[in-house]
Motif scaffolding. Structure first.
Motif, PDB file in Angstrom:
ATOM      1  N   CYS A   1      47.860  48.493  44.664  1.00  0.00           N
ATOM      2  CA  CYS A   1      47.276  47.247  44.204  1.00  0.00           C
ATOM      3  C   CYS A   1      47.247  47.282  42.679  1.00  0.00           C
ATOM      4  CB  CYS A   1      45.845  47.087  44.721  1.00  0.00           C
ATOM      5  SG  CYS A   1      45.729  46.670  46.459  1.00  0.00           S
TER       6      CYS A   1
ATOM      7  N   CYS B   1      45.607  42.925  48.612  1.00  0.00           N
ATOM      8  CA  CYS B   1      44.905  43.192  47.359  1.00  0.00           C
ATOM      9  C   CYS B   1      44.257  41.862  46.960  1.00  0.00           C
ATOM     10  CB  CYS B   1      45.870  43.611  46.265  1.00  0.00           C
ATOM     11  SG  CYS B   1      46.922  45.021  46.657  1.00  0.00           S
ATOM     12  N   TYR B   2      43.034  41.918  46.438  1.00  0.00           N
ATOM     13  CA  TYR B   2      42.288  40.700  46.109  1.00  0.00           C
ATOM     14  C   TYR B   2      41.826  40.736  44.654  1.00  0.00           C
ATOM     15  CZ  TYR B   2      42.088  40.222  51.147  1.00  0.00           C
ATOM     16  OH  TYR B   2      42.426  40.116  52.467  1.00  0.00           O
ATOM     17  N   TYR B   3      41.899  39.575  44.011  1.00  0.00           N
ATOM     18  CA  TYR B   3      41.461  39.413  42.630  1.00  0.00           C
ATOM     19  C   TYR B   3      40.425  38.299  42.572  1.00  0.00           C
ATOM     20  CZ  TYR B   3      41.555  37.987  37.749  1.00  0.00           C
ATOM     21  OH  TYR B   3      41.186  37.646  36.471  1.00  0.00           O
TER      22      TYR B   3
ATOM     23  N   TRP C   1      42.289  44.740  40.910  1.00  0.00           N
ATOM     24  CA  TRP C   1      42.316  44.101  42.221  1.00  0.00           C
ATOM     25  C   TRP C   1      41.672  45.044  43.221  1.00  0.00           C
ATOM     26  CZ3 TRP C   1      45.880  39.774  43.621  1.00  0.00           C
ATOM     27  CH2 TRP C   1      46.392  39.120  42.489  1.00  0.00           C
ATOM     28  N   LYS C   2      41.098  44.498  44.271  1.00  0.00           N
ATOM     29  CA  LYS C   2      40.434  45.292  45.307  1.00  0.00           C
ATOM     30  C   LYS C   2      41.294  45.314  46.569  1.00  0.00           C
ATOM     31  CE  LYS C   2      36.763  45.937  42.833  1.00  0.00           C
ATOM     32  NZ  LYS C   2      36.447  47.212  42.254  1.00  0.00           N
ATOM     33  N   HIS C   3      41.353  46.451  47.220  1.00  0.00           N
ATOM     34  CA  HIS C   3      42.170  46.630  48.417  1.00  0.00           C
ATOM     35  C   HIS C   3      41.334  46.475  49.681  1.00  0.00           C
ATOM     36  CE1 HIS C   3      43.817  49.374  51.578  1.00  0.00           C
ATOM     37  NE2 HIS C   3      44.868  48.625  51.345  1.00  0.00           N
TER      38      HIS C   3
ATOM     39  N   SER D   1      51.061  35.951  43.803  1.00  0.00           N
ATOM     40  CA  SER D   1      49.939  35.928  44.749  1.00  0.00           C
ATOM     41  C   SER D   1      49.651  34.476  45.124  1.00  0.00           C
ATOM     42  CB  SER D   1      48.706  36.598  44.125  1.00  0.00           C
ATOM     43  OG  SER D   1      48.203  35.849  43.039  1.00  0.00           O
TER      44      SER D   1
ATOM     45  N   CYS E   1      42.285  35.325  44.507  1.00  0.00           N
ATOM     46  CA  CYS E   1      43.726  35.396  44.764  1.00  0.00           C
ATOM     47  C   CYS E   1      43.996  36.587  45.672  1.00  0.00           C
ATOM     48  CB  CYS E   1      44.500  35.589  43.464  1.00  0.00           C
ATOM     49  SG  CYS E   1      44.191  34.327  42.203  1.00  0.00           S
ATOM     50  N   GLU E   2      45.056  36.491  46.471  1.00  0.00           N
ATOM     51  CA  GLU E   2      45.431  37.612  47.327  1.00  0.00           C
ATOM     52  C   GLU E   2      46.918  37.905  47.171  1.00  0.00           C
ATOM     53  OE1 GLU E   2      44.875  37.057  51.540  1.00  0.00           O
ATOM     54  OE2 GLU E   2      46.149  35.287  51.576  1.00  0.00           O
TER      55      GLU E   2
ATOM     56  N   SER F   1      38.429  36.050  39.974  1.00  0.00           N
ATOM     57  CA  SER F   1      38.582  35.666  38.572  1.00  0.00           C
ATOM     58  C   SER F   1      37.267  35.762  37.806  1.00  0.00           C
ATOM     59  CB  SER F   1      39.116  34.238  38.467  1.00  0.00           C
ATOM     60  OG  SER F   1      38.130  33.305  38.875  1.00  0.00           O
TER      61      SER F   1
ATOM     62  N   CYS G   1      46.995  31.520  40.545  1.00  0.00           N
ATOM     63  CA  CYS G   1      47.239  32.615  41.496  1.00  0.00           C
ATOM     64  C   CYS G   1      48.729  32.814  41.719  1.00  0.00           C
ATOM     65  CB  CYS G   1      46.544  32.345  42.823  1.00  0.00           C
ATOM     66  SG  CYS G   1      44.754  32.581  42.782  1.00  0.00           S
TER      67      CYS G   1
END
Length: 191
Positions: free
Chosen positions: A50, A61-63, A54-56, A84, A184-185, A65, A78
Motif C-alpha cells: 500500500c 488500501c484506503y486513503y 494509506w491503510k490496508h 484509485s 479513496c480505495e 483525505s 481519487c
C-alpha cells in the motif's frame, strides 16, 4: 527495498507479475510503498503493498483525505491518485473498518463527513462509481435516510466524534456540492 519492507525513492517502482507471467512495472507518484505480510493458510506468501499514508484492509488500501471537496471533485481526485476511486463498500466488515478508521481521524467538529463512491442518478437510482449493483439490503443508511432525494444525491459516512457508536447506521445523503472529506480505495499490489 530496505529491511523495513518498504520501497523508497522519488518515484516508487515495484515489479509485479502479470496474468500471463509477464513482468509489469508499477510506476507511481508515491514516495514509499509499505509491505504488509500476505499470510494465506498459515504460511507467508510474500508482501502486499500500500502507498505510504494509506491503510490496508483485506485486499484494499484506503486513503482518508485531510482536505474537503465536493463529491464530483472527490471522484476526480481519487481517480487521479494512482487510479484509485471513491470507496465502494461491499461488506459489513469493510464498513466497520472504515467507520473505525474515520473515527480515528475525525475532527473536533460536531460531525465529520466522508464521501463514499455512491450517488443517485437523475431518476433517483443509487449507483456505485465502479458500477457495482446497488443492494439496499447491504447498505448502512442512518434511520430515515436517504431523504430529500430530489436534491441530496451523494452519499457520505457521518462520524459524530471519536466515541460515535453508530458503526452500521451512519450513511447520509447530502448535496453533492457540500465540502466533505473523502475515502479513496486502491487494490493492494502483490509482489
Amino acid at each position: 527495498m530496505n529491511r523495513r519492507g518498504r520501497v523508497s525513492s522519488g518515484t516508487a517502482v515495484v515489479f509485479l507479475h502479470g496474468s500471463y507471467g509477464q513482468s509489469k512495472t508499477l510506476l507511481q507518484n508515491a514516495t514509499e510503498w509499505y509491505c504488509v505480510s500476505n499470510i494465506s493458510a498459515g504460511k507467508q506468501e510474500g508482501c502486499v503493498y500500500c502507498p505510504k499514508g494509506w491503510k490496508h484492509f483485506q485486499e484494499k488500501c484506503y486513503y482518508l483525505s485531510a482536505d474537503k471537496m465536493s463529491w464530483p471533485e472527490s471522484v476526480q481526485n481519487c481517480t487521479g491518485m494512482m487510479g484509485s476511486q471513491l470507496v465502494v463498500i461491499n461488506s459489513k466488515e469493510e464498513q466497520e473498518f472504515l467507520f473505525n478508521l474515520a473515527k480515528e481521524v475525525s475532527t473536533k467538529a460536531f460531525e465529520t463527513k466522508f464521501y463514499i463512491g455512491l450517488a443517485a442518478s437523475e431518476s433517483g437510482q443509487w449507483q456505485w462509481v465502479d458500477q457495482t449493483p446497488y443492494n439496499k439490503a447491504a447498505t448502512f443508511w442512518k434511520p430515515g435516510e436517504p431523504n430529500l432525494l430530489f436534491a441530496e444525491k451523494c452519499a457520505a459516512i457521518h462520524v459524530k466524534g471519536k466515541r460515535d457508536p453508530n458503526t452500521y447506521s451512519n450513511w447520509n445523503n447530502v448535496l453533492c456540492f457540500t465540502s466533505c472529506y473523502r475515502i479513496c480505495e486502491l487494490t493492494v499490489k502483490y509482489v
